[in-house]
Design an enzyme around this catalytic site. Structure first.
Site, short mmCIF file in Angstrom:
data_model
loop_
_atom_site.label_atom_id
_atom_site.label_comp_id
_atom_site.label_asym_id
_atom_site.label_seq_id
_atom_site.Cartn_x
_atom_site.Cartn_y
_atom_site.Cartn_z
CB CYS A 110 -0.90 -0.01 1.23
SG CYS A 110 -1.80 1.54 1.46
CB CYS A 133 -1.94 4.83 6.81
SG CYS A 133 -3.38 4.08 7.57
CB CYS A 135 -0.63 -1.51 7.99
SG CYS A 135 -2.11 -2.11 7.20
CB CYS A 165 -8.19 0.69 3.35
SG CYS A 165 -7.33 -0.44 4.45
CD GLN A 175 -13.59 -11.12 16.77
OE1 GLN A 175 -12.79 -10.35 16.27
NE2 GLN A 175 -13.38 -11.68 17.94
CD GLU A 205 -21.76 -6.83 25.17
OE1 GLU A 205 -21.48 -5.62 25.38
OE2 GLU A 205 -20.90 -7.71 24.97
CG ASP A 235 -14.18 -12.46 22.93
OD1 ASP A 235 -13.09 -11.87 23.05
OD2 ASP A 235 -14.78 -12.55 21.85
CB CYS A 254 -8.60 -8.50 21.30
SG CYS A 254 -9.23 -7.39 22.55
#
Length: 455
Positions: free
Chosen positions: A74, A80, A83, A162, A285, A335, A384, A411
């Site tokens: 990219c 940016c 990434c 993107c 996700q 939740e 999670d 995560c």
């Protein structure tokens, strides 16, 4: 020896930091952190910030490229903030992520020699994101622009396509920007707090091809909305057009409510055999291909035989809950987001599942309360949590409930390691650790762990 800002140095990069930056040392031991470099690079760098023991450098020139390096695909990769690892070959990214999880388990979790499985990667690690939130701003000529924030800033780098996002994003963004220009609709200005359109949220159902567009606006009304609808409905697959008022002066992108302009207030998608309805405020996700691998691994670790009671904490719209409900006797999901629980109940109905029940509230409040007042029980707990990990009161209740197995999906491997340390000091053993590369070319990695109760 002391070093100064703007000084040029030649440095060999010998390691990588947790945020994907290269780490090198000068001959006299001064440490430098350099973005856009990888282990093995010999680079000319300019010091942009000099502290006493360490500094930050900018890559000026590669003298000798590491064999771990690859050409970013990219053109915006360096500027940016999205990434951090495009300059590293994908094979090396997977090894780095496996090592990152392992190092956190040792350093933060206190595990002596944890066996971490190789990270599960993607065959095609591009175009994987089913969701993108594009900030909207104004260029020097006063035209509306969309793109991404430059690293560590809020200045927008114009980018309509993107390489990690879905192919049709560009067509949708062009239509939105055209509509703004033609109808004199202003872009939000963070500095002044004036202007209307803040962000454009775009989602696609990976398996259905259904598009969702939600404009986040600094106000309660969207003028000329019928002209926007006309433009967007001309795009094939368009299923949901909404706007979301957000007049707060902070970094939170979405507001609390959604106004439907056209279509349904959701789109549908499937993971494995399960269908889901996803609204603009739903957590879902972003990488459906890897999510199926992640959830299949969680289901494998839960080892359900059909008679178990399972609690799924931080259940979102019931994505993991319904995966587990295929094999469990009863699943309870918790939740904090009311809209997500509405979606979860709707998704259970959509799949004809009557063995899933959902509670609105903080997992760290709901589960302890139910355990105290009703002595609720679990054979398996699946958790999670968000990036900050589990609240200590929740971990305490999990330990008291003493399920046979805990499946922890994370995560953030740093907060994962911290929480596993507590669980494994209180009657559990860490059996399996499986990283899954949910976010290729970024420093983020999902991990699913199996903990078993010591008899």
């Amino acid at each position: 020896m002391s070093y100064q800002k703007n000084e040029l140095l030649t440095v060999r990069i010998t390691d990588m930091g947790l945020n994907g930056e290269g780490i090198g040392k000068t001959d006299d031991g001064y440490t430098l952190f350099v973005k856009d470099t990888v282990t093995g690079d010999l680079a000319e760098i300019k010091i942009i910030k000099a502290k006493k023991q360490y500094g930050y450098g900018r890559l000026m020139r590669l003298i000798e490229a590491s064999e771990k390096r690859t050409e970013p695909f990219c053109e915006n990769a360096r500027a940016c903030g999205g990434c951090q690892l495009q300059q590293m070959s994908y094979k090396e990214q997977l090894l780095w992520k496996q090592e990152k999880v392992r190092n956190n388990l040792i350093r933060i979790g206190g595990f002596e020699n944890p066996e971490v499985q190789p990270a599960i990667g993607m065959e095609e690690p591009v175009r994987y994101r089913n969701k993108a939130q594009f900030p909207i701003g104004t260029d020097k000529e006063g035209n509306p622009v969309a793109g991404f924030y430059a690293g560590r800033t809020h200045s927008i780098i114009p980018c309509l396509d993107c390489q990690l996002g879905a192919k049709g994003n560009e067509v949708i963004l062009k239509a939105v920007l055209e509509w703004m220009k033609e109808n004199g609709i202003s872009a939000y200005n963070e500095t002044t707090g004036k202007g209307l359109v803040r962000h454009c949220l775009i989602r696609i159902g990976h398996s259905t091809g259904e598009w969702m567009v939600c404009l986040v606006i600094n106000g309660k009304k969207l003028p000329e909305s019928e002209k926007l609808v006309e433009k967007l409905t001309a795009i094939s697959g368009m299923a949901s057009i909404t706007f979301c008022p957000n007049t707060r002066r902070d970094n939170v992108i979405m507001g609390d409510s959604i106004t439907l302009l056209w279509g349904e207030p959701w789109i549908t998608d499937t993971i494995g055999e399960i269908r889901y309805q996803i609204s603009p405020l739903s957590f879902y996700q972003v990488n459906p291909v890897q999510t199926e691998k992640l959830y299949s691994k969680a289901l494998e670790y839960a080892d359900l035989q059909g008679e178990e009671t399972v609690w799924d904490l931080y259940c979102g719209i019931g994505t993991i809950s319904l995966f587990l409900a295929q094999k469990a006797k009863k699943v309870y999901g918790v939740e904090i987001v009311p809209q997500a629980i509405e979606d979860a109940k709707q998704n259970a109905k959509l799949n004809g599942m009557e063995n899933a029940e959902f509670y609105v509230g903080k997992a760290e409040e709901v589960l302890p309360h139910l355990y105290e007042t009703q002595q609720v029980y679990a054979d398996v707990i699946v958790v999670d949590p968000p990036r900050k990990g589990c609240d200590e009161s929740l971990l305490d209740t999990m330990i008291q409930m003493a399920p046979k197995r805990i499946v922890y999906v994370s995560c953030d491997s740093a907060t994962l390691a911290r929480d596993l340390k507590i669980l494994c000091s209180n009657g559990y053993t860490l059996d399996k650790v499986q990283p899954v590369d949910q976010f290729p070319h970024t420093v983020h990695v999902e991990t699913v762990c199996l903990l078993s109760k010591l008899s």
